[in-house]
Design a protein around this motif. Structure first.
Motif, PDB file in Angstrom:
ATOM      1  N   SER A 219       0.843  -1.198   0.000  1.00 32.01           N
ATOM      2  CA  SER A 219       0.000   0.000   0.000  1.00 32.01           C
ATOM      3  C   SER A 219       0.874   1.242   0.000  1.00 32.01           C
ATOM      4  O   SER A 219       1.982   1.234   0.537  1.00 32.01           O
ATOM      5  CB  SER A 219      -0.895   0.030   1.248  1.00 32.01           C
ATOM      6  N   ARG A 221       0.567   5.173   1.359  1.00 30.14           N
ATOM      7  CA  ARG A 221      -0.235   5.916   2.317  1.00 30.14           C
ATOM      8  C   ARG A 221       0.181   7.391   2.315  1.00 30.14           C
ATOM      9  O   ARG A 221       1.368   7.712   2.274  1.00 30.14           O
ATOM     10  CB  ARG A 221      -0.077   5.351   3.731  1.00 30.14           C
ATOM     11  N   TYR A 231      -4.956   5.836   1.949  1.00 27.08           N
ATOM     12  CA  TYR A 231      -4.093   4.834   1.334  1.00 27.08           C
ATOM     13  C   TYR A 231      -4.771   4.155   0.152  1.00 27.08           C
ATOM     14  O   TYR A 231      -5.987   4.214  -0.013  1.00 27.08           O
ATOM     15  CB  TYR A 231      -3.662   3.782   2.363  1.00 27.08           C
ATOM     16  N   ARG A 232      -3.931   3.515  -0.633  1.00 26.64           N
ATOM     17  CA  ARG A 232      -4.400   2.670  -1.722  1.00 26.64           C
ATOM     18  C   ARG A 232      -3.515   1.446  -1.787  1.00 26.64           C
ATOM     19  O   ARG A 232      -2.287   1.559  -1.765  1.00 26.64           O
ATOM     20  CB  ARG A 232      -4.358   3.406  -3.059  1.00 26.64           C
ATOM     21  N   GLN A 233      -4.127   0.269  -1.886  1.00 26.55           N
ATOM     22  CA  GLN A 233      -3.365  -0.960  -2.040  1.00 26.55           C
ATOM     23  C   GLN A 233      -3.060  -1.185  -3.517  1.00 26.55           C
ATOM     24  O   GLN A 233      -3.956  -1.100  -4.359  1.00 26.55           O
ATOM     25  CB  GLN A 233      -4.150  -2.163  -1.503  1.00 26.55           C
ATOM     26  N   THR A 244      -9.166   1.112  -1.566  1.00 29.48           N
ATOM     27  CA  THR A 244      -8.646   2.360  -1.006  1.00 29.48           C
ATOM     28  C   THR A 244      -9.281   2.559   0.368  1.00 29.48           C
ATOM     29  O   THR A 244     -10.312   1.946   0.695  1.00 29.48           O
ATOM     30  CB  THR A 244      -8.980   3.572  -1.892  1.00 29.48           C
TER      31      THR A 244
END
Length: 312
Positions: A219, A221, A231-233, A244
């Protein structure tokens, strides 16, 4: 207002697509920057820094070719002309495009054309970068506009909240110090955290599921001390095409409301493989929500214990 591409910049790149969606729907989707992490695969988070008379100033965080970067941009809206002009104030890369425009034109009640122009003063690699970005952004936009009800069914959001008798700063610190999650969180088998540039973190983590399996996720962040972490994975479990989220920490005088918000798009290609041949979208939604909610609630409760112990 930003200059129209070509008036002050030496190199102009322009590409166009036709989409099966009304022009007003295209404009509406592009005008709301909160949609961008869902639309564009490289975008981690977008923050509205400042409202302007006819537009806004935004900050964008994204990951391109494994490298994280951020910049601010000014956008000017023309809702009647269905046009959004933009001008990058701090280009993310040397020689990157400085200005551009989204131009939407109606072809029928259900079809429209979308043109993306980018212009800059760079040469060579900068022009190639502008061309690449135009193509990739238009390619990402088209399926978002044309998936319709199918995308709505596969996309869902939810929030878990825990009330904390402690300071928002301490709850934030617990979530921010993810490099210590391996020793603090039972469901985390491994955690590695790096931060470059400041405020943009890379978190690689092995998470243990209830069935005993382990999932590796990566992720990015974006931190806003001591208020929130978005965050986004980018490395995802099999059932998710997008994940997200935002951790928020709100001090309300008597304590802190700590929340974890998730937005997910399901990956239907893997439902049968993960849940069995008879599983459907509803079961996949329940499975993913339960897994995410279990982990985020457990994390929030441990953050609560940490913050409350520090208050004593």
């Amino acid at each position: 207002m930003p200059a129209s591409p070509g008036t002050s910049a030496s190199n102009v790149v322009e590409h166009e697509i036709v989409v099966s969606a009304p022009a007003t729907a295209v404009y509406r989707l592009l005008s709301k920057v909160g949609n961008w992490p869902r639309i564009f695969p490289s975008v981690v988070h977008v923050d509205r820094v400042e409202p302007l008379t006819r537009g806004e100033r935004i900050q964008v965080w994204e990951v391109v070719d494994g490298r994280a970067r951020t910049w601010t941009s000014t956008r000017v809206f023309d809702p009647y002309g269905l046009r959004i002009d933009f001008q990058d104030e701090e280009p993310g890369l040397p020689g990157a495009p400085l200005e551009g425009a989204w131009v939407i034109e109606s072809r029928s009640a259900t079809e429209s054309s979308v043109r993306l122009r980018r212009a800059g003063r760079g040469t060579g690699g900068a022009v190639e970068e502008a061309d690449r970005r135009c193509r990739s952004e238009l390619a990402a936009l088209k399926p978002q506009l044309e998936s319709g009800n199918a995308a709505t069914e596969l996309t869902f959001s939810f929030t878990d909240t825990v009330q904390v008798d402690g300071a928002a700063r301490d709850v934030y610190d617990f979530i921010n110090d993810a490099q210590r999650w391996q020793e603090r969180l039972p469901h985390v088998a491994r955690a590695r955290l790096a931060e470059e540039p400041p405020g943009l973190q890379t978190l690689e983590m092995d998470t243990k599921a209830a069935d005993g399996s382990t999932h590796t996720t990566t992720s990015y962040r974006v931190t806003f001390p001591h208020r929130r972490i978005a965050y986004r994975q980018f490395t995802l479990p099999a059932l998710m095409a997008l994940h997200t989220g935002i951790w928020t920490f709100k001090d309300h005088g008597e304590g802190t409301a700590a929340s974890s918000q998730h937005t997910v798009v399901l990956n239907t290609d893997n439902i049968a493989r993960v849940l069995g041949p008879d599983a459907d979208v509803a079961q996949a939604r329940d499975y993913v929500r339960t897994a995410l909610s279990t982990n985020s609630t457990a994390t929030l409760r441990l953050a609560k214990e940490y913050a409350e112990q520090r208050r004593r």
